[in-house]
Design an enzyme around this catalytic site. Structure first.
Site, PDB file in Angstrom:
ATOM      1  N   HIS A  90       0.820  -1.219   0.000  1.00  0.00           N
ATOM      2  CA  HIS A  90       0.000   0.000   0.000  1.00  0.00           C
ATOM      3  C   HIS A  90       0.849   1.263   0.000  1.00  0.00           C
ATOM      4  O   HIS A  90       0.335   2.350  -0.250  1.00  0.00           O
ATOM      5  CB  HIS A  90      -1.005  -0.010   1.159  1.00  0.00           C
ATOM      6  CG  HIS A  90      -0.469   0.347   2.506  1.00  0.00           C
ATOM      7  ND1 HIS A  90      -0.145  -0.594   3.451  1.00  0.00           N
ATOM      8  CD2 HIS A  90      -0.222   1.546   3.084  1.00  0.00           C
ATOM      9  CE1 HIS A  90       0.271   0.010   4.544  1.00  0.00           C
ATOM     10  NE2 HIS A  90       0.232   1.317   4.348  1.00  0.00           N
ATOM     11  N   ASP A 138       0.169  -7.758   1.932  1.00  0.00           N
ATOM     12  CA  ASP A 138       0.574  -6.351   1.803  1.00  0.00           C
ATOM     13  C   ASP A 138       2.098  -6.244   1.773  1.00  0.00           C
ATOM     14  O   ASP A 138       2.728  -5.823   2.732  1.00  0.00           O
ATOM     15  CB  ASP A 138      -0.014  -5.552   2.973  1.00  0.00           C
ATOM     16  CG  ASP A 138       0.201  -4.059   2.832  1.00  0.00           C
ATOM     17  OD1 ASP A 138       0.579  -3.605   1.738  1.00  0.00           O
ATOM     18  OD2 ASP A 138      -0.019  -3.327   3.823  1.00  0.00           O
ATOM     19  N   GLN A 222       0.551   5.552  11.981  1.00  0.00           N
ATOM     20  CA  GLN A 222       0.720   6.235  10.711  1.00  0.00           C
ATOM     21  C   GLN A 222       2.145   6.742  10.551  1.00  0.00           C
ATOM     22  O   GLN A 222       2.690   7.364  11.452  1.00  0.00           O
ATOM     23  CB  GLN A 222      -0.259   7.402  10.590  1.00  0.00           C
ATOM     24  CG  GLN A 222      -1.681   6.954  10.325  1.00  0.00           C
ATOM     25  CD  GLN A 222      -2.596   8.122  10.044  1.00  0.00           C
ATOM     26  OE1 GLN A 222      -2.424   9.198  10.601  1.00  0.00           O
ATOM     27  NE2 GLN A 222      -3.577   7.906   9.206  1.00  0.00           N
ATOM     28  N   GLY A 223       2.708   6.477   9.390  1.00  0.00           N
ATOM     29  CA  GLY A 223       4.082   6.862   9.136  1.00  0.00           C
ATOM     30  C   GLY A 223       5.055   5.707   9.231  1.00  0.00           C
ATOM     31  O   GLY A 223       6.183   5.804   8.752  1.00  0.00           O
ATOM     32  N   ASP A 224       4.620   4.596   9.837  1.00  0.00           N
ATOM     33  CA  ASP A 224       5.504   3.438  10.003  1.00  0.00           C
ATOM     34  C   ASP A 224       5.300   2.381   8.932  1.00  0.00           C
ATOM     35  O   ASP A 224       6.017   1.376   8.900  1.00  0.00           O
ATOM     36  CB  ASP A 224       5.283   2.811  11.388  1.00  0.00           C
ATOM     37  CG  ASP A 224       5.613   3.761  12.511  1.00  0.00           C
ATOM     38  OD1 ASP A 224       6.640   4.466  12.405  1.00  0.00           O
ATOM     39  OD2 ASP A 224       4.850   3.838  13.493  1.00  0.00           O
ATOM     40  N   SER A 225       4.300   2.576   8.057  1.00  0.00           N
ATOM     41  CA  SER A 225       3.981   1.596   7.020  1.00  0.00           C
ATOM     42  C   SER A 225       5.215   1.121   6.275  1.00  0.00           C
ATOM     43  O   SER A 225       6.099   1.905   5.925  1.00  0.00           O
ATOM     44  CB  SER A 225       3.020   2.195   6.001  1.00  0.00           C
ATOM     45  OG  SER A 225       1.714   2.197   6.461  1.00  0.00           O
TER      46      SER A 225
END
Length: 279
Positions: A90, A138, A222-225
């Site tokens: 993603h 993913d 959020q931001g660690d994906s």
């Protein structure tokens, strides 16, 4: 409560506009700002700054073009060979050209003079991404234009062998986007408990969960994906998962969900073979 992709929406924009006004229009076009829908602090929750050399394989994925690494980084990744980075599908879905992407390596500090920017020459998104459920499988691979002088992380540990795992990244702290990556230890959550937390949304074959189910307080966000979740510190850490999704951040009853690398081994090896890369 809306599903939250654990993805950064542009550090530079966030620093100027604030979380409610973020609208990343680059490679992470599928991401959404959930600040109005969820009460959470977007960060590696409950963590602490990483030391140099603690996670040499941890890299930032960013947009090509002008701006500092801190301004352009929007996802994480893990170096699995000197020319290949493993990240989340993603993070790169919607990308039309590999030239849109760059990788930042060499330091946990995005403002360090040691940061090396490397172009991406090709990428591969899992063919079965979002199958059989949303966010299943993913994972994506990035082929770098040249080798990076970074120690790769080994793959293929069964996560249930460990009571706790470690994750790291540059997620938003709720007040600012940290320049130095943070890390945190998160308890492993069984498949049964993971499926109970997210009924009908978990593919146990390609996903794993981690977090403190009873109390919350530790999580990726959020931001660690695309970044790593690893075996505990020791002689050799092994990559067991990829930061993927979750509801809220560090909330009791809502663990973080990660792509389970052990399920992708053969497919990853096939792509590396096609690219002529030694595993």
């Amino acid at each position: 409560m809306k599903r939250k992709h654990l993805i950064r929406l542009g550090a530079g924009a966030g620093a100027v506009l604030g979380a409610a006004a973020l609208a990343w229009a680059g490679t992470a076009a599928n991401a959404q700002d959930n600040s109005a829908d969820n009460d959470f602090g977007a960060q590696v929750i409950g963590g602490q700054p990483a030391e140099e050399g603690q996670y040499p394989w941890l890299v930032g994925l960013g947009s090509a073009g002008e701006g500092t690494p801190w301004e352009r980084q929007f996802c994480g990744g893990s170096v699995i060979s000197e020319t290949v980075v493993l990240t989340a599908a993603h993070c790169v879905e919607g990308t039309e050209d590999a030239a849109e992407l760059v990788v930042f390596s060499g330091s946990v500090d995005l403002e360090s003079d040691a940061i090396v920017e490397t172009a991406v020459s090709d990428f591969h998104i899992a063919a079965d991404y979002n199958d059989p459920v949303a966010m299943a499988n993913d994972w994506a691979l990035l082929l770098l234009s040249e080798p990076v002088d970074v120690e790769p992380i080994a793959l293929s540990a069964e996560p249930e062998e460990f009571d706790a795992l470690e994750t790291a990244g540059w997620g938003n702290t709720g007040e600012e986007y940290p320049v130095v990556a943070e890390w945190v230890e998160v308890p492993f959550v069984s498949d049964a408990d993971c499926e109970a937390a997210y009924p009908g949304e978990v593919d146990a074959a390609s996903m794993l969960c981690a977090g403190d189910l009873a109390n919350g307080g530790v999580d990726s966000c959020q931001g660690d994906s695309g970044g790593p979740i690893m075996t505990p510190a020791g002689d050799e850490q092994i990559l067991v998962g990829i930061v993927s999704w979750g509801y809220g951040c560090a909330e009791a009853g809502n663990p973080g969900v990660y792509g389970e690398v052990a399920d992708f081994d053969e497919d990853i090896a096939a792509v590396l073979d096609e690219w002529g890369v030694l595993a």
